[in-house]
Design a protein around this motif. Structure first.
Motif, mmCIF file in Angstrom:
data_model
loop_
_atom_site.group_PDB
_atom_site.id
_atom_site.type_symbol
_atom_site.label_atom_id
_atom_site.label_comp_id
_atom_site.label_asym_id
_atom_site.label_seq_id
_atom_site.Cartn_x
_atom_site.Cartn_y
_atom_site.Cartn_z
ATOM 1 N N GLU A 72 -73.219 87.617 8.850
ATOM 2 C CA GLU A 72 -73.404 88.048 7.612
ATOM 3 C C GLU A 72 -73.867 89.289 6.955
ATOM 4 O O GLU A 72 -73.259 89.222 5.889
ATOM 5 N N SER A 128 -67.188 83.009 10.075
ATOM 6 C CA SER A 128 -67.211 82.632 11.924
ATOM 7 C C SER A 128 -68.943 83.222 11.149
ATOM 8 O O SER A 128 -69.700 82.115 12.454
ATOM 9 N N SER A 129 -69.380 83.910 10.465
ATOM 10 C CA SER A 129 -71.057 83.544 10.666
ATOM 11 C C SER A 129 -72.070 82.298 9.925
ATOM 12 O O SER A 129 -72.441 81.775 11.120
ATOM 13 N N LYS A 130 -71.265 81.165 9.041
ATOM 14 C CA LYS A 130 -71.481 79.791 9.659
ATOM 15 C C LYS A 130 -71.539 79.315 10.523
ATOM 16 O O LYS A 130 -71.886 78.664 10.766
ATOM 17 N N SER A 184 -79.467 81.692 14.343
ATOM 18 C CA SER A 184 -78.551 82.353 15.169
ATOM 19 C C SER A 184 -78.656 83.980 14.803
ATOM 20 O O SER A 184 -78.549 83.999 13.801
ATOM 21 N N SER A 195 -74.939 84.705 14.126
ATOM 22 C CA SER A 195 -74.754 84.422 12.270
ATOM 23 C C SER A 195 -75.079 85.054 11.907
ATOM 24 O O SER A 195 -74.768 85.823 10.482
ATOM 25 N N ALA A 202 -71.009 79.934 13.526
ATOM 26 C CA ALA A 202 -72.414 80.866 15.136
ATOM 27 C C ALA A 202 -73.447 79.744 14.334
ATOM 28 O O ALA A 202 -74.117 79.627 15.534
ATOM 29 N N GLN A 203 -73.632 79.768 13.384
ATOM 30 C CA GLN A 203 -75.067 79.021 13.056
ATOM 31 C C GLN A 203 -74.503 77.860 13.196
ATOM 32 O O GLN A 203 -75.968 76.518 13.605
#
Length: 203
Positions: free
Chosen positions: A46, A128-130, A39, A42, A132-133
């Motif tokens: 990060e 949110s980055s995790k 992503s 993501s 999104a992945q």
């Protein structure tokens, strides 16, 4: 093992592993020549979280060994960003991202309230980055180009940082961030393992 020795080991192991953390993921992208399942959103979130975290630690003069790996992680994420944009045919966008992140770096420490507010949002940004992945994996149902090793190492380094934060600064915001990141990194790790196309495939 005394606390001093444990702290030294936790700092050293986190730094060493973070120095090579993204290499398995970078290697997978090189081999596959595809960023499918990885992503971009993501990765950008990060990077944003890392930049805020490093600026916060530097602003309050926290011990260098407690965050030294983050500049290294930022450099590795930039390499991943270049690869993802290249394989998606959007490499020219790197100039826009570079301008945004450099501008953000300079703005964060203008005032104390700015960096404090940014840090209060940092856990949400990183979480949110995790997520999104995870969403990307759930959508594609294929983690062939996502490194299990990278996410497993990320889980360990966050656990090590929970210990170093408790022993050194005791900063509640930082501690909450690392606990949340440990849980989410483990979740991504198990999801990557679940969606691997073949159990015989290795990173």
């Amino acid at each position: 093992m005394e606390y001093g020795s444990m702290l030294h080991f936790a700092n050293f192991s986190a730094l060493f592993l973070c120095a090579v953390l993204k290499f398995p993921q970078i290697s997978l992208l090189f081999k596959a020549r595809s960023a499918a399942g990885v992503s971009l959103y993501s990765l950008l979130l990060e990077l944003l979280g890392f930049i805020v975290f490093v600026n916060y630690q530097m602003y309050y003069d926290y011990p260098l060994p407690t965050f030294l790996e983050y500049p290294i992680l930022i450099a590795q994420d930039v390499i991943l960003l270049l690869l993802i944009l290249h394989y998606n045919g959007n490499l020219k966008q790197i100039l826009i991202y570079a301008a945004v992140f450099v501008g953000l770096w300079n703005v964060l420490t203008i005032e104390k309230w700015v960096i404090d507010l940014a840090m209060s949002l940092c856990t949400f940004i990183s979480a949110s980055s995790k997520l999104a992945q995870l969403q990307c994996l759930w959508r594609s149902k294929n983690s062939a180009q996502v490194s299990t090793l990278t996410w497993a190492l990320a889980s360990y380094t966050c656990m090590a940082r929970i210990f170093t934060t408790v022993v050194t600064t005791g900063d509640t915001q930082v501690l909450v961030r690392f606990i949340a990141m440990t849980i989410l990194n483990l979740w991504v790790t198990f999801t990557v393992m679940y969606y691997k196309p073949s159990s015989k495939k290795q990173d």
